[in-house]
Design an enzyme around this catalytic site. Structure first.
Site, PDB file in Angstrom:
ATOM      1  N   ILE A 211       0.834  -1.200   0.000  1.00 43.59           N
ATOM      2  CA  ILE A 211       0.000   0.000   0.000  1.00 43.59           C
ATOM      3  C   ILE A 211       0.868   1.248   0.000  1.00 43.59           C
ATOM      4  CG2 ILE A 211      -1.694   1.319   1.326  1.00 43.59           C
ATOM      5  CD1 ILE A 211      -2.829  -1.340   2.333  1.00 43.59           C
TER       6      ILE A 211
ATOM      7  N   SER B 102      12.211   3.771   3.209  1.00 45.59           N
ATOM      8  CA  SER B 102      12.441   2.328   3.146  1.00 45.59           C
ATOM      9  C   SER B 102      13.575   1.962   4.080  1.00 45.59           C
ATOM     10  CB  SER B 102      12.790   1.902   1.714  1.00 45.59           C
ATOM     11  OG  SER B 102      13.084   0.522   1.646  1.00 45.59           O
TER      12      SER B 102
ATOM     13  N   ASP C  20      14.510   3.419   8.765  1.00 47.42           N
ATOM     14  CA  ASP C  20      14.094   2.285   9.585  1.00 47.42           C
ATOM     15  C   ASP C  20      13.321   2.870  10.755  1.00 47.42           C
ATOM     16  OD1 ASP C  20      13.811   0.222  11.401  1.00 47.42           O
ATOM     17  OD2 ASP C  20      15.830  -0.550  11.136  1.00 47.42           O
TER      18      ASP C  20
ATOM     19  N   ASN D  16       2.889   4.585   7.261  1.00 46.68           N
ATOM     20  CA  ASN D  16       2.340   3.385   6.646  1.00 46.68           C
ATOM     21  C   ASN D  16       2.994   2.096   7.143  1.00 46.68           C
ATOM     22  OD1 ASN D  16       1.153   1.694   4.282  1.00 46.68           O
ATOM     23  ND2 ASN D  16       3.376   1.526   4.014  1.00 46.68           N
TER      24      ASN D  16
ATOM     25  N   SER E  99      -6.097  -0.141  10.802  1.00 46.97           N
ATOM     26  CA  SER E  99      -6.734  -1.370  10.338  1.00 46.97           C
ATOM     27  C   SER E  99      -8.136  -1.448  10.909  1.00 46.97           C
ATOM     28  CB  SER E  99      -5.932  -2.591  10.799  1.00 46.97           C
ATOM     29  OG  SER E  99      -6.660  -3.787  10.564  1.00 46.97           O
TER      30      SER E  99
ATOM     31  N   LYS F 262      -3.190  -1.531  16.613  1.00 49.66           N
ATOM     32  CA  LYS F 262      -3.916  -0.601  15.753  1.00 49.66           C
ATOM     33  C   LYS F 262      -4.983   0.162  16.543  1.00 49.66           C
ATOM     34  CE  LYS F 262      -1.725  -1.448  11.918  1.00 49.66           C
ATOM     35  NZ  LYS F 262      -0.892  -0.423  11.251  1.00 49.66           N
TER      36      LYS F 262
ATOM     37  N   THR G 207      -1.179  -7.874  -0.185  1.00 45.26           N
ATOM     38  CA  THR G 207       0.184  -7.474   0.170  1.00 45.26           C
ATOM     39  C   THR G 207       0.887  -8.668   0.792  1.00 45.26           C
ATOM     40  OG1 THR G 207      -0.332  -6.777   2.443  1.00 45.26           O
ATOM     41  CG2 THR G 207      -0.672  -5.133   0.698  1.00 45.26           C
TER      42      THR G 207
END
Length: 235
Positions: free
Chosen positions: A16, A35, A58, A81, A134, A161, A190
């Site tokens: 996503i 990333s 990270d 995300n 979520s 979440k 995913t």
């Protein structure tokens, strides 16, 4: 989209997050593709195109977070995300280590990243924060047995979440000039876990919902838990 020029998406080299980064870049923003592995982020940024730039981030490493924040002088949009599922156990079987590892990424990292980038966001006339949550974090839906499974399965992920939703609300209350919202993206195809890998849901559809929240107008909602279909999800 002239009111927004820069965005950062964590965990943006795949899933996503990658679709969010791609859609923000298509909307004309300069997007930092966060990333943990810079090579993976660079590959994703190259595929997205000229509006994307890889940045090593990270979210569980404070030194990495601080270095990334130092490299971003100003920021309009932060999309938290990055997230993980460690196991799907219910509390009698879930280990303390599984809870700690899950919360480290899904909750504590959001706090660390958001606080590190607050100076950059405060330089924006239109600061936006979107936290990818979520539907399994909805206590209402869990009590109804509507989300994921009943019996407390996936407790570490689901409760992380739920806590993220609370953190989102608290940030919105503390930062009234910001628009801070959480998104329930729905089950998407995913590599989050085997269930997600087999899902039919298109991650691009979830990304569209995240981008809508990222580019809200000044009078847009804040402190909400939003379902990807545009409705509010119950706490």
């Amino acid at each position: 989209m002239s009111n927004f020029s820069t965005a950062l998406v964590t965990g943006a080299n795949k899933g996503i997050g990658r679709h969010i980064a791609q859609q923000l870049a298509a909307a004309g923003l300069q997007v930092y593709v966060g990333s943990r592995n810079l090579a993976n982020g660079s590959a994703a940024a190259a595929e997205i195109g000229s509006g994307a730039r890889a940045i090593q981030l990270d979210v569980t490493d404070q030194a990495s977070i601080d270095a990334a924040a130092a490299a971003v002088p100003s920021l309009d949009v932060l999309v938290n995300n990055a997230g993980i599922i460690v196991d799907g156990a219910a509390p009698p079987d879930a280990t303390l280590d599984a809870f700690r590892r899950t919360y480290e990424t899904n909750l504590f990292a959001v706090l660390a990243v958001t606080n590190a980038f607050l100076p950059a966001l405060r330089r924006s006339p239109n600061p936006r924060i979107v936290n990818i949550s979520s539907g399994t974090g909805s206590l209402t839906w869990s009590a109804e047995g509507r989300q994921f499974q009943t019996g407390g399965g996936g407790a570490a992920y689901r409760s992380s979440k739920t806590a993220l939703n609370a953190l989102t609300l608290f940030y919105a209350q503390a930062l009234p000039d910001f628009r801070v919202n959480a998104l329930a993206p729905g089950l998407r195809r995913t590599d989050l876990n085997p269930r997600a890998a087999a899902a039919d849901g298109d991650p691009a559809e979830a990304a569209e919902a995240a981008v809508r929240l990222a580019l809200l107008p000044a009078d847009g909602p804040t402190g909400g838990f939003h379902h990807y279909d545009g409705t509010l999800a119950p706490w």
